[in-house]
Write an enzyme that holds these catalytic residues in place. Structure first.
Site, PDB file in Angstrom:
ATOM      1  N   ASP A  16       9.693  -0.582  27.671  1.00 19.82           N
ATOM      2  CA  ASP A  16      11.155  -0.563  27.755  1.00 19.82           C
ATOM      3  C   ASP A  16      11.637   0.350  26.630  1.00 19.82           C
ATOM      4  O   ASP A  16      10.858   0.754  25.757  1.00 19.82           O
ATOM      5  CB  ASP A  16      11.701  -1.991  27.569  1.00 19.82           C
ATOM      6  N   TYR A  48      18.204   3.975  26.079  1.00 19.73           N
ATOM      7  CA  TYR A  48      18.013   4.894  27.208  1.00 19.73           C
ATOM      8  C   TYR A  48      19.298   4.987  28.051  1.00 19.73           C
ATOM      9  O   TYR A  48      19.559   5.997  28.687  1.00 19.73           O
ATOM     10  CB  TYR A  48      16.903   4.372  28.137  1.00 19.73           C
ATOM     11  N   CYS A  79      12.333  -1.930  32.488  1.00 18.90           N
ATOM     12  CA  CYS A  79      13.603  -1.303  32.121  1.00 18.90           C
ATOM     13  C   CYS A  79      14.249  -0.789  33.401  1.00 18.90           C
ATOM     14  O   CYS A  79      13.653   0.039  34.111  1.00 18.90           O
ATOM     15  CB  CYS A  79      13.325  -0.149  31.166  1.00 18.90           C
ATOM     16  N   CYS A 187      19.962  -5.393  33.298  1.00 16.54           N
ATOM     17  CA  CYS A 187      19.308  -4.717  32.162  1.00 16.54           C
ATOM     18  C   CYS A 187      18.443  -5.778  31.518  1.00 16.54           C
ATOM     19  O   CYS A 187      18.892  -6.930  31.345  1.00 16.54           O
ATOM     20  CB  CYS A 187      20.364  -4.200  31.186  1.00 16.54           C
TER      21      CYS A 187
HETATM   22  N1  DGL Z   1      16.559  -2.592  28.852  1.00 17.26           N
HETATM   23  C1  DGL Z   1      16.980  -1.410  29.521  1.00 17.26           C
HETATM   24  C2  DGL Z   1      17.323  -1.654  30.989  1.00 17.26           C
HETATM   25  O1  DGL Z   1      16.844  -2.594  31.592  1.00 17.26           O
HETATM   26  C3  DGL Z   1      17.971  -0.484  28.930  1.00 17.26           C
HETATM   27  C4  DGL Z   1      18.598  -0.610  27.632  1.00 17.26           C
HETATM   28  C5  DGL Z   1      18.943   0.759  27.072  1.00 17.26           C
HETATM   29  O2  DGL Z   1      18.039   1.357  26.500  1.00 17.26           O
HETATM   30  O3  DGL Z   1      20.076   1.221  27.193  1.00 17.26           O
HETATM   31  O4  DGL Z   1      18.038  -0.881  31.571  1.00 17.26           O
END
Ligand code: DGL
Length: 261
Positions: A16, A48, A79, A187
């Site tokens: 992630d 991300y 992620c 998320c």
């Molecule tokens: N945990 C990540 C997701 O499920 C994203 C968090 C991020 O890096 O903005 O999208």
């Protein structure tokens, strides 16, 4: 050890942008206790969700390379953002099984109830083509709510500061006098603040995430390829592109993740 046994006993890679995917890892060790997992948090490059898709794609390729040199038998993209922006390209490029995630809008849409389905996710996930296709099929009663910055609270270990409560109040208040059937945690960071998010809604509102479904899919894919480890002791290795302080945070959050249901 023959070749088949060797293949089955290789570890599973999971990654992630940071600590969020530990919520998936917590579920994975419950469902697949005989497997060895290597979890990579790309904290050095988080978040991300607010980066351009091509940047996320490059970061995802870099992380998979780091996992492949450790001889993983499969990779779980824990992620939603990296899945939305890179899973297709990663699968085209690598032959090992790559299991991704998407906001659990389908199960939320199929739940009984005429109320809204609120989908909380990163701007990157919600603006992706993959999500547009999901929304076109299951989005009849759904409202997509981009949550830039929400993961930062979770990464900081915040589970209910006044600033976090203000953020959520501002995000959710237009819907608090409406009927809400389900809130989708789109998320992997958000399950860590599940009870806080739930506290804004009546008990009848379901709070759903894709973690259990993703791990079931991982189990199915491993079984189909003859890669399930039926007898291993099970282990977890935590790695990060962040600093040593991050590693301590990850250890604590993995313990927390094992208790989330
Ligand atoms: N945990 C990540 C997701 O499920 C994203 C968090 C991020 O890096 O903005 O999208």
């Amino acid at each position: 050890m023959n070749r088949e046994t060797e293949a089955r006993t290789r570890p599973i890679g999971m990654f992630d942008s940071g600590v969020g995917g530990l919520s998936v890892l917590g579920e994975a060790v419950r469902q697949l206790p005989h497997e060895d997992f290597i979890y990579y948090g790309d904290n050095g490059h988080a978040p991300y969700g607010t980066k351009p898709p091509e940047t996320v794609r490059k970061l995802a390729f870099d992380v998979i390379e780091r996992l492949l040199v450790q001889n993983v038998k499969a990779v779980v993209i824990a992620c939603n953002t990296a899945t939305a922006e890179a899973a297709k390209e990663l699968r085209e490029h690598y032959s090992i099984p790559i299991i991704g995630m998407e906001p659990a809008l389908k199960p939320a849409a199929e739940m009984e109830g005429d109320g809204l389905r609120l989908v909380l996710a990163t701007p990157g996930t919600l603006s992706s083509e993959k999500y547009a296709r999901l929304y076109a099929r299951f989005g009849q009663n759904a409202v997509s709510l981009p949550c830039p910055g929400l993961m930062d609270f979770v990464e900081a270990g915040d589970r209910g500061s006044p600033a976090l409560r203000d953020y959520l109040k501002c995000l959710l208040s237009p819907y608090l006098d409406r009927q809400v059937t389900a809130v989708v945690l789109g998320c992997t960071h958000y399950p860590f603040i599940r009870s806080l998010i739930a506290s804004y809604f009546p008990l009848s509102t379901r709070i759903v995430d894709g973690n259990a479904g993703t791990v079931r899919q991982l189990g199915r894919v491993l079984a189909q390829r003859g890669l399930l480890n039926p007898t291993g002791e099970g282990s977890v290795a935590l790695q990060t592109s962040g600093d040593s302080h991050t590693l301590n945070l990850m250890r604590r959050m993995f313990e927390e993740a094992k208790a989330i249901r």
